[in-house]
Design an enzyme around this catalytic site. Sequence first.
Site, PDB file in Angstrom:
ATOM      1  N   ASP A  42       0.918  -1.173  -0.154  1.00  0.00           N
ATOM      2  CA  ASP A  42      -0.133   0.039  -0.177  1.00  0.00           C
ATOM      3  C   ASP A  42       0.848   1.114   0.024  1.00  0.00           C
ATOM      4  O   ASP A  42       1.795   1.325   0.672  1.00  0.00           O
ATOM      5  CB  ASP A  42      -0.871  -0.004   1.276  1.00  0.00           C
ATOM      6  CG  ASP A  42      -1.728   1.312   1.451  1.00  0.00           C
ATOM      7  OD1 ASP A  42      -2.611   1.444   0.857  1.00  0.00           O
ATOM      8  OD2 ASP A  42      -1.411   2.154   2.197  1.00  0.00           O
TER       9      ASP A  42
ATOM     10  N   ASP B  77      -3.877   2.324  -5.075  1.00  0.00           N
ATOM     11  CA  ASP B  77      -2.667   2.628  -4.238  1.00  0.00           C
ATOM     12  C   ASP B  77      -2.328   1.280  -3.616  1.00  0.00           C
ATOM     13  O   ASP B  77      -1.580   1.275  -2.611  1.00  0.00           O
ATOM     14  CB  ASP B  77      -3.168   3.812  -3.205  1.00  0.00           C
ATOM     15  CG  ASP B  77      -4.309   3.437  -2.241  1.00  0.00           C
ATOM     16  OD1 ASP B  77      -5.221   2.449  -2.761  1.00  0.00           O
ATOM     17  OD2 ASP B  77      -4.492   3.923  -1.255  1.00  0.00           O
ATOM     18  N   GLU B  78      -2.937   0.102  -3.937  1.00  0.00           N
ATOM     19  CA  GLU B  78      -2.870  -1.274  -3.160  1.00  0.00           C
ATOM     20  C   GLU B  78      -2.491  -1.994  -4.392  1.00  0.00           C
ATOM     21  O   GLU B  78      -3.162  -2.163  -5.424  1.00  0.00           O
ATOM     22  CB  GLU B  78      -3.794  -1.654  -2.497  1.00  0.00           C
ATOM     23  CG  GLU B  78      -3.881  -0.925  -1.044  1.00  0.00           C
ATOM     24  CD  GLU B  78      -4.801  -1.467  -0.137  1.00  0.00           C
ATOM     25  OE1 GLU B  78      -4.836  -1.202   0.981  1.00  0.00           O
ATOM     26  OE2 GLU B  78      -5.656  -2.415  -0.748  1.00  0.00           O
TER      27      GLU B  78
END
Length: 464
Positions: A18, A118-119
């Site tokens: 992340d 974002d992951e």
Amino acid sequence: MGGFNYALEPKRDILFIDVKSFYASVECISRGLDPIQAMLVVMSHSDNTGNGLILAASPKAKSALGISNVTRNDNLPTHPDLYKASPRMSFYIKENTKVNNVFRKYVGQDDLLIYSIDETMMDLTRTLDLFIPDKTISREEKRWLIAQQIQKDIYETTKLYVTIGIGDNPLLAKLALDNESKHNRSLIAEWTYEDVPTKVWQIAPMTEFWGIGRRTEKRLHLMGIETIEQLAHASPDLLRSRMGIIGEQLYHHAHGIDRTILAEPTPQVMEKSYGNSQVLHRNYYLQEEIEIVIKEMAEQVAARIRRHHCQTACINVYIGVAFGETASGFSRQMKIPPTDNTRKLVAHCLFLFRKFYTGQVVRHIGITYSKLVYTENVQLDLFEQAETQLRQRKLDLIIDKIREKYGFTSIVHATSRMEGARAIARSKLVGGHAGGLDGIANIGPVHQQKEKEPFADGSKNTGT
């Protein structure tokens, strides 16, 4: 435990990664600020009510100002060192591509899953020994070393900090990320099958467990299950009878069981519905303006179902009211003969809206088409000329092709040029937000931060 023999379960080398406060961090870095120490928020455009929404906040802004990513602008505390930025989705996607290109240095495309902007999840089972061939180092040590290497590589490439969860399978890696690594000084944590009783079962509240929301938690509580440990020791037959396949899945997850292999192809699942919703940029008081937006959205979703070669037999219209409006909004649906015809779907949506609209001030509109029928065949209306219907279908497909090749604004209805229309403006957005580099606003001086050299020994304190 639960009849599971972990020795027989697939043991992979999974990293769940992340990017820490991605949007806010990207904005900090673009201003020469330390993304950990600077106070910055990414905020949607303020409207005539001054009530824009905080979309992202840096860790320092969250801790110092006590705000979250759903705080409204009028609830944002005033601070001389606070920076405000308008969203730049195209810029974020560009930076996200840089991050993903780093991941591709370590795994093939089949072993990479971009979970969100974002992951990302990586399966290093096939490549770990290529990067750390030393046979005197244990598998667990290698996983930590490669995590630190990737962490450092991302920072040197983008100046972004990443948190990493390591696990024997995707579930354990995700749980390690969400429940431990984000709070560790190294920003790395590892959960294995052996950690299930001491870590997985101790997750509290239950909503912190992946896949359990408030509604699921309430259903479990009604069954007398109030902890993850109790879930692991519940009767799988009871869970299956009360909750179906979800109950059985939760039982497996409570034991840390996840047999997903990223590289294995997954069967294609047909969508159950297609829809579109938007929060309007201002309050809509006039019915004719609301209907313009409904027409645009009904047309856009119609194009989507045609692109996926399906027709809808049920439409839903959602109307959300503005802040302070005393009358309530509504969500109503209606069964219709299966169709993908834009003109008919627009007419159905307007009929449903007009039937239940009572003059509310509107701020949120949603259109959904469900009960999908996947077919290329056209069901003709006996009360309308067949030639007329076929000409309309041909027109819909031609418009779809023109927009696909030249962009949405290459051909629009005249109503989309009228006051209140949103289709042209929204065609320039990415993910519902501004995509360009304009609209940057700062409060407070831009302090140039001296660059640090993190991760030299894998132990830098980056804060939380």
